[in-house]
Design a protein around this motif. Structure first.
Motif, PDB file in Angstrom:
ATOM      1  N   GLY A  43      52.556 -52.800 -30.705  1.00  0.00           N
ATOM      2  CA  GLY A  43      53.011 -52.063 -29.523  1.00  0.00           C
ATOM      3  C   GLY A  43      54.519 -52.062 -29.381  1.00  0.00           C
ATOM      4  O   GLY A  43      55.127 -51.037 -29.068  1.00  0.00           O
ATOM      5  N   ARG A  44      55.145 -53.226 -29.631  1.00  0.00           N
ATOM      6  CA  ARG A  44      56.610 -53.302 -29.528  1.00  0.00           C
ATOM      7  C   ARG A  44      57.283 -52.457 -30.606  1.00  0.00           C
ATOM      8  O   ARG A  44      58.278 -51.792 -30.347  1.00  0.00           O
ATOM      9  N   VAL A  45      56.727 -52.451 -31.825  1.00  0.00           N
ATOM     10  CA  VAL A  45      57.290 -51.617 -32.894  1.00  0.00           C
ATOM     11  C   VAL A  45      57.182 -50.148 -32.513  1.00  0.00           C
ATOM     12  O   VAL A  45      58.140 -49.377 -32.661  1.00  0.00           O
ATOM     13  N   MET A  46      56.012 -49.745 -32.004  1.00  0.00           N
ATOM     14  CA  MET A  46      55.804 -48.346 -31.612  1.00  0.00           C
ATOM     15  C   MET A  46      56.715 -47.940 -30.458  1.00  0.00           C
ATOM     16  O   MET A  46      57.201 -46.809 -30.411  1.00  0.00           O
ATOM     17  N   THR A  47      56.934 -48.848 -29.525  1.00  0.00           N
ATOM     18  CA  THR A  47      57.687 -48.529 -28.316  1.00  0.00           C
ATOM     19  C   THR A  47      59.197 -48.674 -28.500  1.00  0.00           C
ATOM     20  O   THR A  47      59.967 -47.820 -28.072  1.00  0.00           O
ATOM     21  N   ALA A  48      59.620 -49.773 -29.119  1.00  0.00           N
ATOM     22  CA  ALA A  48      61.046 -50.102 -29.110  1.00  0.00           C
ATOM     23  C   ALA A  48      61.660 -50.239 -30.495  1.00  0.00           C
ATOM     24  O   ALA A  48      62.868 -50.414 -30.594  1.00  0.00           O
ATOM     25  N   GLY A  49      60.869 -50.224 -31.539  1.00  0.00           N
ATOM     26  CA  GLY A  49      61.413 -50.353 -32.888  1.00  0.00           C
ATOM     27  C   GLY A  49      61.345 -51.775 -33.419  1.00  0.00           C
ATOM     28  O   GLY A  49      61.000 -52.712 -32.706  1.00  0.00           O
ATOM     29  N   TRP A  50      61.684 -51.893 -34.707  1.00  0.00           N
ATOM     30  CA  TRP A  50      61.559 -53.171 -35.396  1.00  0.00           C
ATOM     31  C   TRP A  50      62.496 -54.242 -34.851  1.00  0.00           C
ATOM     32  O   TRP A  50      62.122 -55.416 -34.780  1.00  0.00           O
ATOM     33  N   ALA A  51      63.692 -53.892 -34.492  1.00  0.00           N
ATOM     34  CA  ALA A  51      64.656 -54.894 -34.014  1.00  0.00           C
ATOM     35  C   ALA A  51      64.173 -55.552 -32.719  1.00  0.00           C
ATOM     36  O   ALA A  51      64.178 -56.788 -32.597  1.00  0.00           O
ATOM     37  N   ASP A  52      63.747 -54.737 -31.773  1.00  0.00           N
ATOM     38  CA  ASP A  52      63.251 -55.291 -30.504  1.00  0.00           C
ATOM     39  C   ASP A  52      61.931 -56.028 -30.698  1.00  0.00           C
ATOM     40  O   ASP A  52      61.669 -57.037 -30.029  1.00  0.00           O
ATOM     41  N   ALA A  53      61.098 -55.535 -31.612  1.00  0.00           N
ATOM     42  CA  ALA A  53      59.846 -56.232 -31.910  1.00  0.00           C
ATOM     43  C   ALA A  53      60.142 -57.609 -32.508  1.00  0.00           C
ATOM     44  O   ALA A  53      59.482 -58.597 -32.170  1.00  0.00           O
ATOM     45  N   GLY A  54      61.128 -57.661 -33.383  1.00  0.00           N
ATOM     46  CA  GLY A  54      61.528 -58.943 -33.964  1.00  0.00           C
ATOM     47  C   GLY A  54      62.048 -59.905 -32.917  1.00  0.00           C
ATOM     48  O   GLY A  54      61.757 -61.107 -32.960  1.00  0.00           O
ATOM     49  N   LEU A  55      62.820 -59.394 -31.959  1.00  0.00           N
ATOM     50  CA  LEU A  55      63.321 -60.235 -30.870  1.00  0.00           C
ATOM     51  C   LEU A  55      62.161 -60.771 -30.030  1.00  0.00           C
ATOM     52  O   LEU A  55      62.134 -61.953 -29.677  1.00  0.00           O
ATOM     53  N   SER A  56      61.187 -59.915 -29.730  1.00  0.00           N
ATOM     54  CA  SER A  56      60.017 -60.363 -28.968  1.00  0.00           C
ATOM     55  C   SER A  56      59.228 -61.418 -29.739  1.00  0.00           C
ATOM     56  O   SER A  56      58.746 -62.395 -29.162  1.00  0.00           O
ATOM     57  N   LEU A  57      59.100 -61.221 -31.042  1.00  0.00           N
ATOM     58  CA  LEU A  57      58.413 -62.208 -31.878  1.00  0.00           C
ATOM     59  C   LEU A  57      59.165 -63.534 -31.859  1.00  0.00           C
ATOM     60  O   LEU A  57      58.554 -64.601 -31.730  1.00  0.00           O
ATOM     61  N   LEU A  58      60.478 -63.475 -31.939  1.00  0.00           N
ATOM     62  CA  LEU A  58      61.310 -64.678 -31.889  1.00  0.00           C
ATOM     63  C   LEU A  58      61.145 -65.398 -30.547  1.00  0.00           C
ATOM     64  O   LEU A  58      61.040 -66.631 -30.496  1.00  0.00           O
ATOM     65  N   ILE A  59      61.081 -64.639 -29.463  1.00  0.00           N
ATOM     66  CA  ILE A  59      60.885 -65.235 -28.135  1.00  0.00           C
ATOM     67  C   ILE A  59      59.495 -65.873 -28.039  1.00  0.00           C
ATOM     68  O   ILE A  59      59.340 -66.952 -27.460  1.00  0.00           O
ATOM     69  N   GLY A  60      58.497 -65.216 -28.619  1.00  0.00           N
ATOM     70  CA  GLY A  60      57.153 -65.799 -28.640  1.00  0.00           C
ATOM     71  C   GLY A  60      57.122 -67.122 -29.383  1.00  0.00           C
ATOM     72  O   GLY A  60      56.503 -68.095 -28.927  1.00  0.00           O
ATOM     73  N   VAL A  61      57.806 -67.196 -30.519  1.00  0.00           N
ATOM     74  CA  VAL A  61      57.876 -68.439 -31.284  1.00  0.00           C
ATOM     75  C   VAL A  61      58.639 -69.505 -30.489  1.00  0.00           C
ATOM     76  O   VAL A  61      58.223 -70.671 -30.432  1.00  0.00           O
ATOM     77  N   ALA A  62      59.733 -69.119 -29.857  1.00  0.00           N
ATOM     78  CA  ALA A  62      60.515 -70.069 -29.051  1.00  0.00           C
ATOM     79  C   ALA A  62      59.690 -70.605 -27.880  1.00  0.00           C
ATOM     80  O   ALA A  62      59.717 -71.809 -27.591  1.00  0.00           O
TER      81      ALA A  62
END
Length: 170
Positions: A43-62
């Protein structure tokens, strides 16, 4: 279908399932967290692109790494940590913060309800062939009266559903 709608369609029923399962068994299957995280990432990739999806993934891991010590000390369940982290993968950073705040407030209300319930909830009895719902309610009443652990996935589901349904979308 937009990316956020995909995330809503997948996450909301899974949050409800996780809450129900937590009430019944105090266990949340790993597949729930995995499905929420995968749908959130797509959903994040579709909505905001790979960079923002990566940031969300990083926040999830944190978030996972920040909550893990609480689970290690028995203050939060491991399934709760995984579901919260999975939700963060599907949300923008400011939405993750709102999700955490909403979850903490819902958890506070749940805690107050359980504290009050200790003095109000009678000890029901099972008779014969009781339904599954009746058996779960009897066990939960027993847990409340004996100061058992909270089914915190209920608070996580409330926080998640509030954020997923009430946030304005562009």
């Amino acid at each position: 279908m937009t990316g956020f709608l995909l995330f809503q369609v997948v996450a909301i029923p899974l949050l409800i399932f996780a809450a129900a399962r937590d009430i019944a068994t105090r266990l949340i299957p790993d597949e729930v967290s995995i499905a929420i995280a995968v749908a959130g990432l797509i959903g994040r990739v579709m909505t905001a692109g790979w960079a923002d999806a990566g940031l969300s993934l990083l926040i999830g891991v944190a978030l996972f790494l920040l909550l893990l010590p609480l689970a290690a000390r028995g203050l939060l369940g491991g399934g709760d940590v995984k579901v919260m982290s999975a939700m963060a993968v599907g949300l923008a950073p400011h939405e993750t913060w709102l999700f955490i705040v909403a979850t903490v407030f819902a958890g506070g209300l749940l805690g107050v309800a359980y504290i009050l319930g200790r003095h109000v909830v009678p000890q029901p009895r099972l008779a014969g062939q009781a339904s599954l719902l009746r058996r779960v309610l009897v066990v939960e009443a027993w847990r409340v009266r004996r100061r058992g652990p909270l089914p915190y996935a209920v608070a996580i589901a409330v926080g998640g559903i509030l954020v997923l349904t009430l946030l304005p979308r562009a």
